[in-house]
Scaffold this motif. Structure first.
Motif, PDB file in Angstrom:
ATOM      1  N   VAL A   1       0.872  -1.177   0.000  1.00 58.35           N
ATOM      2  CA  VAL A   1       0.000   0.000   0.000  1.00 58.35           C
ATOM      3  C   VAL A   1       0.907   1.225   0.000  1.00 58.35           C
ATOM      4  O   VAL A   1       1.780   1.354   0.869  1.00 58.35           O
ATOM      5  CB  VAL A   1      -0.938   0.007   1.228  1.00 58.35           C
ATOM      6  CG1 VAL A   1      -1.769   1.277   1.222  1.00 58.35           C
ATOM      7  CG2 VAL A   1      -1.834  -1.221   1.228  1.00 58.35           C
ATOM      8  N   LYS A   2       0.667   2.123  -0.948  1.00 50.60           N
ATOM      9  CA  LYS A   2       1.510   3.303  -1.075  1.00 50.60           C
ATOM     10  C   LYS A   2       0.759   4.540  -0.620  1.00 50.60           C
ATOM     11  O   LYS A   2      -0.351   4.824  -1.091  1.00 50.60           O
ATOM     12  CB  LYS A   2       1.965   3.470  -2.521  1.00 50.60           C
ATOM     13  CG  LYS A   2       3.057   4.504  -2.704  1.00 50.60           C
ATOM     14  CD  LYS A   2       3.635   4.459  -4.115  1.00 50.60           C
ATOM     15  CE  LYS A   2       4.793   5.442  -4.246  1.00 50.60           C
ATOM     16  NZ  LYS A   2       5.372   5.406  -5.618  1.00 50.60           N
ATOM     17  N   THR A   3       1.336   5.267   0.314  1.00 53.68           N
ATOM     18  CA  THR A   3       0.773   6.530   0.808  1.00 53.68           C
ATOM     19  C   THR A   3       1.800   7.621   0.571  1.00 53.68           C
ATOM     20  O   THR A   3       2.761   7.763   1.322  1.00 53.68           O
ATOM     21  CB  THR A   3       0.431   6.436   2.296  1.00 53.68           C
ATOM     22  OG1 THR A   3       1.605   6.059   3.023  1.00 53.68           O
ATOM     23  CG2 THR A   3      -0.651   5.396   2.537  1.00 53.68           C
ATOM     24  N   GLY A   4       1.610   8.351  -0.485  1.00 51.87           N
ATOM     25  CA  GLY A   4       2.581   9.378  -0.831  1.00 51.87           C
ATOM     26  C   GLY A   4       3.899   8.745  -1.231  1.00 51.87           C
ATOM     27  O   GLY A   4       3.948   7.805  -2.034  1.00 51.87           O
ATOM     28  N   PRO A   5       4.999   9.217  -0.665  1.00 52.70           N
ATOM     29  CA  PRO A   5       6.306   8.663  -1.038  1.00 52.70           C
ATOM     30  C   PRO A   5       6.680   7.396  -0.269  1.00 52.70           C
ATOM     31  O   PRO A   5       7.756   6.847  -0.483  1.00 52.70           O
ATOM     32  CB  PRO A   5       7.266   9.803  -0.687  1.00 52.70           C
ATOM     33  CG  PRO A   5       6.611  10.488   0.474  1.00 52.70           C
ATOM     34  CD  PRO A   5       5.128  10.391   0.223  1.00 52.70           C
ATOM     35  N   VAL A   6       5.804   6.932   0.621  1.00 50.53           N
ATOM     36  CA  VAL A   6       6.120   5.783   1.466  1.00 50.53           C
ATOM     37  C   VAL A   6       5.319   4.576   0.992  1.00 50.53           C
ATOM     38  O   VAL A   6       4.110   4.653   0.765  1.00 50.53           O
ATOM     39  CB  VAL A   6       5.807   6.080   2.951  1.00 50.53           C
ATOM     40  CG1 VAL A   6       6.125   4.865   3.812  1.00 50.53           C
ATOM     41  CG2 VAL A   6       6.591   7.298   3.421  1.00 50.53           C
ATOM     42  N   THR A   7       6.009   3.432   0.853  1.00 53.79           N
ATOM     43  CA  THR A   7       5.384   2.173   0.474  1.00 53.79           C
ATOM     44  C   THR A   7       5.332   1.256   1.686  1.00 53.79           C
ATOM     45  O   THR A   7       6.367   1.015   2.337  1.00 53.79           O
ATOM     46  CB  THR A   7       6.171   1.491  -0.657  1.00 53.79           C
ATOM     47  OG1 THR A   7       6.200   2.347  -1.802  1.00 53.79           O
ATOM     48  CG2 THR A   7       5.526   0.167  -1.044  1.00 53.79           C
ATOM     49  N   HIS A   8       4.147   0.751   2.013  1.00 50.08           N
ATOM     50  CA  HIS A   8       3.959  -0.133   3.158  1.00 50.08           C
ATOM     51  C   HIS A   8       3.812  -1.572   2.665  1.00 50.08           C
ATOM     52  O   HIS A   8       2.934  -1.865   1.832  1.00 50.08           O
ATOM     53  CB  HIS A   8       2.705   0.268   3.954  1.00 50.08           C
ATOM     54  CG  HIS A   8       2.703   1.695   4.398  1.00 50.08           C
ATOM     55  ND1 HIS A   8       3.211   2.094   5.607  1.00 50.08           N
ATOM     56  CD2 HIS A   8       2.271   2.820   3.768  1.00 50.08           C
ATOM     57  CE1 HIS A   8       3.074   3.405   5.728  1.00 50.08           C
ATOM     58  NE2 HIS A   8       2.519   3.874   4.625  1.00 50.08           N
ATOM     59  N   GLU A   9       4.665  -2.463   3.163  1.00 52.07           N
ATOM     60  CA  GLU A   9       4.588  -3.877   2.839  1.00 52.07           C
ATOM     61  C   GLU A   9       3.879  -4.603   3.985  1.00 52.07           C
ATOM     62  O   GLU A   9       4.285  -4.470   5.143  1.00 52.07           O
ATOM     63  CB  GLU A   9       5.977  -4.467   2.622  1.00 52.07           C
ATOM     64  CG  GLU A   9       6.707  -3.882   1.416  1.00 52.07           C
ATOM     65  CD  GLU A   9       8.046  -4.541   1.198  1.00 52.07           C
ATOM     66  OE1 GLU A   9       8.434  -5.381   2.050  1.00 52.07           O
ATOM     67  OE2 GLU A   9       8.705  -4.238   0.188  1.00 52.07           O
ATOM     68  N   GLN A  10       2.871  -5.366   3.662  1.00 48.96           N
ATOM     69  CA  GLN A  10       2.062  -6.038   4.677  1.00 48.96           C
ATOM     70  C   GLN A  10       2.036  -7.536   4.387  1.00 48.96           C
ATOM     71  O   GLN A  10       1.755  -7.964   3.264  1.00 48.96           O
ATOM     72  CB  GLN A  10       0.629  -5.477   4.681  1.00 48.96           C
ATOM     73  CG  GLN A  10       0.583  -3.965   4.892  1.00 48.96           C
ATOM     74  CD  GLN A  10      -0.821  -3.420   4.875  1.00 48.96           C
ATOM     75  OE1 GLN A  10      -1.775  -4.145   5.145  1.00 48.96           O
ATOM     76  NE2 GLN A  10      -0.965  -2.147   4.551  1.00 48.96           N
ATOM     77  N   HIS A  11       2.353  -8.320   5.438  1.00 50.27           N
ATOM     78  CA  HIS A  11       2.365  -9.776   5.341  1.00 50.27           C
ATOM     79  C   HIS A  11       1.481 -10.350   6.445  1.00 50.27           C
ATOM     80  O   HIS A  11       1.599  -9.960   7.611  1.00 50.27           O
ATOM     81  CB  HIS A  11       3.791 -10.327   5.499  1.00 50.27           C
ATOM     82  CG  HIS A  11       4.725  -9.886   4.424  1.00 50.27           C
ATOM     83  ND1 HIS A  11       6.078 -10.171   4.464  1.00 50.27           N
ATOM     84  CD2 HIS A  11       4.519  -9.184   3.292  1.00 50.27           C
ATOM     85  CE1 HIS A  11       6.643  -9.657   3.389  1.00 50.27           C
ATOM     86  NE2 HIS A  11       5.726  -9.049   2.673  1.00 50.27           N
ATOM     87  N   LEU A  12       0.640 -11.272   6.086  1.00 47.49           N
ATOM     88  CA  LEU A  12      -0.188 -11.988   7.044  1.00 47.49           C
ATOM     89  C   LEU A  12      -0.057 -13.475   6.757  1.00 47.49           C
ATOM     90  O   LEU A  12      -0.320 -13.929   5.641  1.00 47.49           O
ATOM     91  CB  LEU A  12      -1.652 -11.554   6.939  1.00 47.49           C
ATOM     92  CG  LEU A  12      -2.662 -12.345   7.787  1.00 47.49           C
ATOM     93  CD1 LEU A  12      -2.353 -12.190   9.275  1.00 47.49           C
ATOM     94  CD2 LEU A  12      -4.087 -11.908   7.470  1.00 47.49           C
ATOM     95  N   SER A  13       0.370 -14.253   7.750  1.00 46.20           N
ATOM     96  CA  SER A  13       0.594 -15.675   7.527  1.00 46.20           C
ATOM     97  C   SER A  13       0.014 -16.484   8.673  1.00 46.20           C
ATOM     98  O   SER A  13      -0.111 -16.005   9.805  1.00 46.20           O
ATOM     99  CB  SER A  13       2.097 -15.972   7.398  1.00 46.20           C
ATOM    100  OG  SER A  13       2.780 -15.702   8.621  1.00 46.20           O
ATOM    101  N   THR A  14      -0.315 -17.720   8.361  1.00 43.12           N
ATOM    102  CA  THR A  14      -0.780 -18.664   9.358  1.00 43.12           C
ATOM    103  C   THR A  14      -0.308 -20.051   8.951  1.00 43.12           C
ATOM    104  O   THR A  14      -0.117 -20.334   7.763  1.00 43.12           O
ATOM    105  CB  THR A  14      -2.313 -18.640   9.480  1.00 43.12           C
ATOM    106  OG1 THR A  14      -2.725 -19.577  10.478  1.00 43.12           O
ATOM    107  CG2 THR A  14      -2.962 -19.007   8.162  1.00 43.12           C
ATOM    108  N   GLY A  15      -0.087 -20.921   9.932  1.00 42.56           N
ATOM    109  CA  GLY A  15       0.426 -22.248   9.615  1.00 42.56           C
ATOM    110  C   GLY A  15       0.182 -23.233  10.730  1.00 42.56           C
ATOM    111  O   GLY A  15      -0.176 -22.872  11.860  1.00 42.56           O
ATOM    112  N   ARG A  16       0.379 -24.502  10.393  1.00 41.50           N
ATOM    113  CA  ARG A  16       0.226 -25.582  11.345  1.00 41.50           C
ATOM    114  C   ARG A  16       1.298 -26.616  11.064  1.00 41.50           C
ATOM    115  O   ARG A  16       1.613 -26.919   9.908  1.00 41.50           O
ATOM    116  CB  ARG A  16      -1.169 -26.211  11.233  1.00 41.50           C
ATOM    117  CG  ARG A  16      -1.430 -27.310  12.264  1.00 41.50           C
ATOM    118  CD  ARG A  16      -2.843 -27.842  12.140  1.00 41.50           C
ATOM    119  NE  ARG A  16      -3.121 -28.893  13.117  1.00 41.50           N
ATOM    120  CZ  ARG A  16      -3.528 -28.675  14.345  1.00 41.50           C
ATOM    121  NH1 ARG A  16      -3.729 -27.429  14.762  1.00 41.50           N
ATOM    122  NH2 ARG A  16      -3.774 -29.668  15.179  1.00 41.50           N
TER     123      ARG A  16
END
Length: 485
Positions: free
Chosen positions: A419-434
């Motif tokens: 997700v980019k907000t102006g000059p800053v790019t946000h990297e988002q990770h969501l994980s789940t496991g068993r």
């Protein structure tokens, strides 16, 4: 005196006049030659006087102010430098500790990546050959004929979580084959927690080869008589090359530097990639290895205080070698499947699962202690039983544990987006496991005839049947946010 007629004296007079003219011509020629010589000498002297001495610069005469200035047209030169360095063994990306892979130059991790080219040039067969490339990684317990246990920065690797294939945990009690590996990643430090449960030292991840059009064959031998052969075949199918397969087959006759510890192994591995649509991709891997080799035990202190004489101890000697002893047998396989889907240009999701299986018939005749030696405490002596005797004597034990089983099953899913907000790019990770793990073992026991050098008796290591071991399951989930300009 009578007058001489003109016709009489005309002839001598003509002769005199002719000789005079000839003399004048000779004189004129000589004078001209002298003038030429004099002029040449003068010019040479003038040039010699005008040449400056060594180390001095002759000042040119000043030009007249009315002379036109000489103009030199500018010259522009363009130089193009192109660098093409090959065989430098430098990797570009790292998978371990980055959730889904990232450029090594952009990751705040301490990691060493050993590439396929380096593995090939070093003729690496087991992980013990690979870790020699990093001084912070070493063997913790890796005897000949047995699977290796390793340490990173002095911390032993947890074999139940410290070894991975393509980022998925495997049963660590195995020698992972290297013939189908593209690289080996050594992740050091607690940054390994991003890949799940890990020891403080870090973890080791194996990255498999992906399908491509390739046909290669490798054969090798060494000074001890070992022989090795490997075939690597890959092919792409479909109108758009959307399906790819790769097959690796290898066999090795092992001639160890320890006498009596020879063995053999065979492996097979396959990988299939299927690009279902422009957004969907399926990847599968499978590898199997069968290995048979005798294990080797080590020396102990003599009497608990003295190091064995290095002039009488040879690495090629197998302690307690017996003709009836059985070798270790390893049957291991690792399999995995992964599905990737691009939801959007900035968002994608993947799900994967893996299963790892290690079955070992653990057999070794090993030298330990001196309880049956006359110089040791159990036999009336003064030396402690859990060291070799002062004279070098030792006991041997026939250890047999067939059917040691370790299995790991892992499943996880991961959502990645930007997700980019102006000059800053946000990297988002969501994980789940068993993850599920089984650590079973076979029966322990056996006895052996009282044979062997300075081994008048054999102590049993009989025990109860332990065919079923501990079972554990764990659930993991993680959320990660990162921002960059």
């Amino acid at each position: 005196m009578p007058a001489v007629p003109d016709e009489i004296e005309s002839e001598p007079r003509r002769m005199w006049r002719g000789s005079r003219r000839a003399s004048m011509r000779v004189f004129q020629a000589g004078a001209a030659l002298g003038i030429v010589i004099a002029v040449t000498a003068g010019v040479t002297a003038a040039q010699s006087s005008s040449t400056p001495p060594a180390g001095q610069t002759q000042t040119p005469p000043a030009q007249s102010s009315n002379a036109p200035a000489q103009s030199i047209p500018p010259v522009t030169t363009t130089v193009h430098v192109r660098g093409d360095v090959r065989d430098n063994y430098l990797p570009e990306t790292v998978t371990a500790g980055t959730l889904d892979g990232a450029r090594l130059s952009e990751t705040p991790l301490s990691a060493t990546v050993i590439t396929r080219d380096l593995l090939t040039d070093q003729a690496a067969r087991v992980l013990s050959d690979v870790v020699k490339n990093d001084a912070s990684v070493g063997e913790d317990y890796a005897p000949v004929g047995y699977y290796g246990d390793f340490q990173i920065r002095g911390f032993p690797i947890d074999l139940s979580t410290g070894l991975q294939v393509n980022g998925m945990t495997i049963a660590g009690e195995q020698d992972v084959p290297l013939e189908n590996k593209e690289s080996v990643e050594l992740l050091k430090g607690i940054a390994g927690v991003e890949s799940g449960v890990s020891s403080a030292g870090g973890l080791i991840n194996f990255v498999t080869k992906r399908p491509t059009a390739i046909k290669t064959m490798d054969a090798a031998t060494d000074h001890r008589g070992s022989s090795f052969g490997d075939v690597d075949i890959g092919r792409l199918f479909g109108a758009e090359k959307q399906v790819g397969t790769r097959l690796n087959l290898a066999g090795e006759s092992i001639h160890s530097y320890v006498n009596g510890a020879d063995g053999r192994r065979a492996m097979g591995a396959g990988a299939v990639d299927w690009k279902i649509t422009l957004r969907a991709m399926l990847k599968t891997d499978f590898e199997y290895q069968h290995k048979v080799e005798r294990s080797v035990s080590g020396y102990q202190l003599l009497g608990g205080t003295t190091v064995p004489d290095l002039h009488k101890v040879y690495p090629s000697t197998m302690l307690g070698q017996q003709s009836w002893e059985k070798p270790n047998t390893f049957d291991t396989f690792n399999s995995s499947a992964r599905f990737d889907y691009d939801i959007h240009s900035s968002w994608r999701v993947f799900a994967e699962g893996s299963y790892s299986h290690s079955l070992i018939d653990d057999n070794v005749v090993y030298a330990y202690g001196c309880g049956y030696q006359a110089d040791c405490y159990s036999s009336g002596g003064a030396s402690r039983d859990y060291f070799f005797a002062p004279d070098g004597g030792y006991d041997i034990y026939d250890y047999r544990n067939p059917g040691e089983l370790r299995a790991d099953a892992v499943a996880r899913s991961l959502l990645l987006g930007r997700v980019k907000t102006g000059p800053v790019t946000h990297e988002q990770h969501l994980s789940t496991g068993r993850r599920g793990s089984d650590r079973g073992s076979g029966s322990v026991g056996g006895s052996a005839p009282p044979v062997g050098r300075r081994s008048p008796g054999v102590r049993d290591r009989a025990g109860p049947d332990a065919s079923s071991g501990p079972h554990s399951t764990a659930c993991e989930w993680a959320i990660r946010f990162a921002a960059r300009p």
